[in-house]
Design a protein around this motif. Structure first.
Motif, mmCIF file in Angstrom:
data_model
loop_
_atom_site.group_PDB
_atom_site.id
_atom_site.type_symbol
_atom_site.label_atom_id
_atom_site.label_comp_id
_atom_site.label_asym_id
_atom_site.label_seq_id
_atom_site.Cartn_x
_atom_site.Cartn_y
_atom_site.Cartn_z
ATOM 1 N N ILE A 1 0.853 -1.185 0.000
ATOM 2 C CA ILE A 1 0.000 0.000 0.000
ATOM 3 C C ILE A 1 0.894 1.241 0.000
ATOM 4 O O ILE A 1 2.041 1.201 0.444
ATOM 5 C CB ILE A 1 -0.962 0.024 1.214
ATOM 6 C CG1 ILE A 1 -0.180 0.014 2.533
ATOM 7 C CG2 ILE A 1 -1.929 -1.119 1.162
ATOM 8 C CD1 ILE A 1 -1.057 0.216 3.744
ATOM 9 N N HIS A 2 0.345 2.329 -0.509
ATOM 10 C CA HIS A 2 1.059 3.600 -0.513
ATOM 11 C C HIS A 2 0.716 4.349 0.768
ATOM 12 O O HIS A 2 -0.456 4.482 1.121
ATOM 13 C CB HIS A 2 0.654 4.443 -1.730
ATOM 14 C CG HIS A 2 1.131 3.860 -3.015
ATOM 15 N ND1 HIS A 2 2.403 4.054 -3.488
ATOM 16 C CD2 HIS A 2 0.521 3.058 -3.925
ATOM 17 C CE1 HIS A 2 2.551 3.423 -4.622
ATOM 18 N NE2 HIS A 2 1.418 2.797 -4.914
ATOM 19 N N ILE A 3 1.727 4.842 1.456
ATOM 20 C CA ILE A 3 1.560 5.531 2.730
ATOM 21 C C ILE A 3 2.176 6.920 2.631
ATOM 22 O O ILE A 3 3.295 7.084 2.158
ATOM 23 C CB ILE A 3 2.269 4.758 3.870
ATOM 24 C CG1 ILE A 3 1.729 3.344 4.005
ATOM 25 C CG2 ILE A 3 2.170 5.513 5.182
ATOM 26 C CD1 ILE A 3 0.317 3.279 4.516
ATOM 27 N N ASP A 4 1.431 7.917 3.094
ATOM 28 C CA ASP A 4 1.938 9.280 3.199
ATOM 29 C C ASP A 4 1.712 9.717 4.639
ATOM 30 O O ASP A 4 0.578 9.775 5.098
ATOM 31 C CB ASP A 4 1.212 10.197 2.225
ATOM 32 C CG ASP A 4 1.846 11.573 2.132
ATOM 33 O OD1 ASP A 4 1.216 12.468 1.557
ATOM 34 O OD2 ASP A 4 2.957 11.769 2.639
ATOM 35 N N THR A 5 2.766 10.013 5.363
ATOM 36 C CA THR A 5 2.652 10.322 6.788
ATOM 37 C C THR A 5 3.003 11.778 7.076
ATOM 38 O O THR A 5 3.732 12.417 6.318
ATOM 39 C CB THR A 5 3.607 9.436 7.610
ATOM 40 O OG1 THR A 5 4.926 9.587 7.110
ATOM 41 C CG2 THR A 5 3.204 7.984 7.547
ATOM 42 N N PHE A 6 2.460 12.264 8.176
ATOM 43 C CA PHE A 6 2.816 13.587 8.671
ATOM 44 C C PHE A 6 2.658 13.597 10.183
ATOM 45 O O PHE A 6 2.009 12.716 10.750
ATOM 46 C CB PHE A 6 1.972 14.690 8.018
ATOM 47 C CG PHE A 6 0.568 14.737 8.509
ATOM 48 C CD1 PHE A 6 0.215 15.571 9.555
ATOM 49 C CD2 PHE A 6 -0.423 13.953 7.929
ATOM 50 C CE1 PHE A 6 -1.090 15.615 10.025
ATOM 51 C CE2 PHE A 6 -1.715 14.002 8.378
ATOM 52 C CZ PHE A 6 -2.060 14.828 9.422
ATOM 53 N N ALA A 7 3.265 14.557 10.815
ATOM 54 C CA ALA A 7 3.139 14.704 12.268
ATOM 55 C C ALA A 7 3.223 16.180 12.617
ATOM 56 O O ALA A 7 3.787 16.983 11.879
ATOM 57 C CB ALA A 7 4.251 13.932 12.977
ATOM 58 N N ARG A 8 2.667 16.531 13.738
ATOM 59 C CA ARG A 8 2.770 17.878 14.299
ATOM 60 C C ARG A 8 3.541 17.748 15.609
ATOM 61 O O ARG A 8 3.291 16.847 16.398
ATOM 62 C CB ARG A 8 1.393 18.458 14.581
ATOM 63 C CG ARG A 8 0.501 18.489 13.389
ATOM 64 C CD ARG A 8 0.416 19.885 12.864
ATOM 65 N NE ARG A 8 -0.578 19.936 11.799
ATOM 66 C CZ ARG A 8 -0.282 20.264 10.568
ATOM 67 N NH1 ARG A 8 0.940 20.567 10.255
ATOM 68 N NH2 ARG A 8 -1.209 20.305 9.644
#
Length: 162
Positions: A81-88
């Protein structure tokens, strides 16, 4: 005589300019002398330092963003699967942050390593259906989230989304 007065005026202006600095409302600062922290400033306004000896390191009080590179990862049932992550994240303790990381670029790099590894482990330990379902899911804190909380890099919280 006028030339001497002009030179003195220029020297005074340079010294005053080198000994003052302004901290904005969304900043906190550390004053360092030869790399050693001598003062922590959290209040906005005009402040003074020893000219040419002290250095001011500024840190943002606001929430900062980490954006991971989109990747393709295998799930527990060997589907990709394609995963795009981010965090604050934000800097809570400027002294600890400066001692451990010194700047935001190093923190972003460290978050790359920590969050990418945590996401890869979470995806690899679940089947595709578990990852994409939207009902009946408890959003319990994973072991990786608890590990992020145990690491002390001067940040308040860090959350990732898949």
């Amino acid at each position: 005589r006028a030339m001497g007065a002009s030179i003195i005026a220029i020297v005074v202006v340079v010294i005053v300019a080198a000994s003052t600095y302004i901290i904005k409302e969304n900043e906190r600062a550390l004053v360092t002398r030869f790399g050693k922290i001598v003062e922590e400033i959290d209040a906005p306004g005009l402040h003074f330092k020893t000219p040419f000896i002290d250095d001011v390191k500024r840190f943002d009080k606001r929430w900062l963003e980490w954006d991971g590179a989109p990747k393709q990862m295998p799930t527990g049932d060997k589907k990709y699967i394609h995963i795009d992550t981010f965090a604050r994240w934000r800097i809570v303790d400027a002294k600890k942050f400066y001692k451990k990381l010194t700047n935001v670029d190093k923190a972003q790099s460290r978050l790359d390593d920590i969050i990418d590894g945590a996401i890869r482990n979470e995806i690899a330990n679940r089947e595709l259906l578990q990852i994409v379902r939207s009902t009946g899911r408890d959003f319990d804190r994973s072991e990786e989230e608890r590990e992020l909380d145990r690491r002390e890099i001067g940040r308040a919280s860090c959350r990732e989304r898949v």
